[in-house]
Scaffold this motif. Structure first.
Motif, mmCIF file in Angstrom:
data_model
loop_
_atom_site.group_PDB
_atom_site.id
_atom_site.type_symbol
_atom_site.label_atom_id
_atom_site.label_comp_id
_atom_site.label_asym_id
_atom_site.label_seq_id
_atom_site.Cartn_x
_atom_site.Cartn_y
_atom_site.Cartn_z
ATOM 1 N N LEU A 134 -57.262 -25.416 -47.496
ATOM 2 C CA LEU A 134 -56.833 -25.678 -46.160
ATOM 3 C C LEU A 134 -57.108 -26.746 -45.923
ATOM 4 N N LYS A 135 -58.066 -27.534 -46.763
ATOM 5 C CA LYS A 135 -58.178 -29.104 -46.289
ATOM 6 C C LYS A 135 -56.830 -30.183 -46.508
ATOM 7 N N THR A 136 -55.939 -29.127 -48.040
ATOM 8 C CA THR A 136 -55.186 -30.262 -48.482
ATOM 9 C C THR A 136 -54.257 -29.694 -47.636
ATOM 10 N N LEU A 137 -53.920 -28.429 -47.232
ATOM 11 C CA LEU A 137 -52.878 -28.937 -45.949
ATOM 12 C C LEU A 137 -52.972 -29.170 -44.702
ATOM 13 N N LEU A 138 -54.135 -29.236 -44.095
ATOM 14 C CA LEU A 138 -55.077 -29.646 -42.934
ATOM 15 C C LEU A 138 -53.971 -31.652 -43.002
ATOM 16 N N ALA A 139 -54.720 -32.262 -44.420
ATOM 17 C CA ALA A 139 -54.694 -33.952 -44.573
ATOM 18 C C ALA A 139 -53.399 -33.735 -44.692
ATOM 19 N N GLY A 140 -51.780 -33.150 -45.433
ATOM 20 C CA GLY A 140 -51.207 -33.383 -45.208
ATOM 21 C C GLY A 140 -50.126 -33.458 -43.944
ATOM 22 N N TRP A 141 -48.892 -33.839 -44.279
ATOM 23 C CA TRP A 141 -47.957 -33.871 -42.804
ATOM 24 C C TRP A 141 -47.915 -32.584 -42.392
ATOM 25 N N PRO A 142 -47.699 -32.033 -41.420
ATOM 26 C CA PRO A 142 -47.494 -33.103 -39.405
ATOM 27 C C PRO A 142 -49.373 -33.643 -39.530
ATOM 28 N N PHE A 143 -50.145 -32.941 -40.101
ATOM 29 C CA PHE A 143 -51.530 -32.950 -39.828
ATOM 30 C C PHE A 143 -52.163 -34.010 -39.562
ATOM 31 N N ARG A 144 -52.392 -34.709 -40.835
ATOM 32 C CA ARG A 144 -52.924 -35.851 -41.319
ATOM 33 C C ARG A 144 -53.721 -35.628 -40.866
ATOM 34 N N ILE A 145 -55.079 -34.903 -40.887
ATOM 35 C CA ILE A 145 -56.720 -34.621 -40.593
ATOM 36 C C ILE A 145 -57.246 -34.244 -42.326
ATOM 37 N N VAL A 146 -57.968 -36.018 -41.581
ATOM 38 C CA VAL A 146 -58.813 -35.685 -43.211
ATOM 39 C C VAL A 146 -59.670 -35.975 -42.509
ATOM 40 N N ALA A 147 -60.438 -35.523 -43.923
ATOM 41 C CA ALA A 147 -62.344 -35.091 -43.799
ATOM 42 C C ALA A 147 -63.296 -36.755 -43.815
ATOM 43 N N THR A 148 -64.198 -36.593 -42.518
ATOM 44 C CA THR A 148 -64.554 -37.990 -43.348
ATOM 45 C C THR A 148 -66.204 -37.921 -43.542
ATOM 46 N N ALA A 149 -66.507 -38.487 -43.503
ATOM 47 C CA ALA A 149 -68.358 -39.297 -44.012
ATOM 48 C C ALA A 149 -69.014 -37.752 -43.433
#
Length: 103
Positions: free
Chosen positions: A8-23
């Motif tokens: 799920l984390k990988t899907l969210l980080a990819g296109w089209p979402f580009r939602i990446v985990a922050t510190a």
């Protein structure tokens, strides 16, 4: 081990979402939690409800819109990807064992 949280984390980080985990976000710890609980739990009504709560909270914290149906579909895709990866690892380990080499 089922890695639906990691998927799920990988899907969210990819296109089209580009939602990446922050510190300062809970994404990584929640992904680990989902991985630990397993795919069956993630698919269960209780698990899905808890994951939807995680996603809704994260969207609000980031000022993003949240739609339940697309989020559920994304979680289901993550679970399917995790199950597929798990089956591939098992098949590779089985082939390695048949050849007499370590997995």
């Amino acid at each position: 081990m089922c890695s639906a949280g990691t998927e799920l984390k990988t899907l969210l980080a990819g296109w089209p979402f580009r939602i990446v985990a922050t510190a300062d976000c809970k994404c990584t710890s929640r992904a680990r939690y989902m991985d630990t609980k397993g795919c069956d739990w993630c698919e269960s009504p209780e698990g899905m409800a808890e994951i939807m709560g995680f996603l809704r909270e994260a969207a609000e914290e980031r000022g993003l819109p949240f739609l339940d149906l697309p989020a559920r579909l994304l979680v289901r895709r993550a679970i399917a990807n995790a199950r597929k990866a798990e089956a591939k690892r098992a098949k590779e380990a089985e082939a390695a064992a048949a050849e007499g080499r370590p997995a």
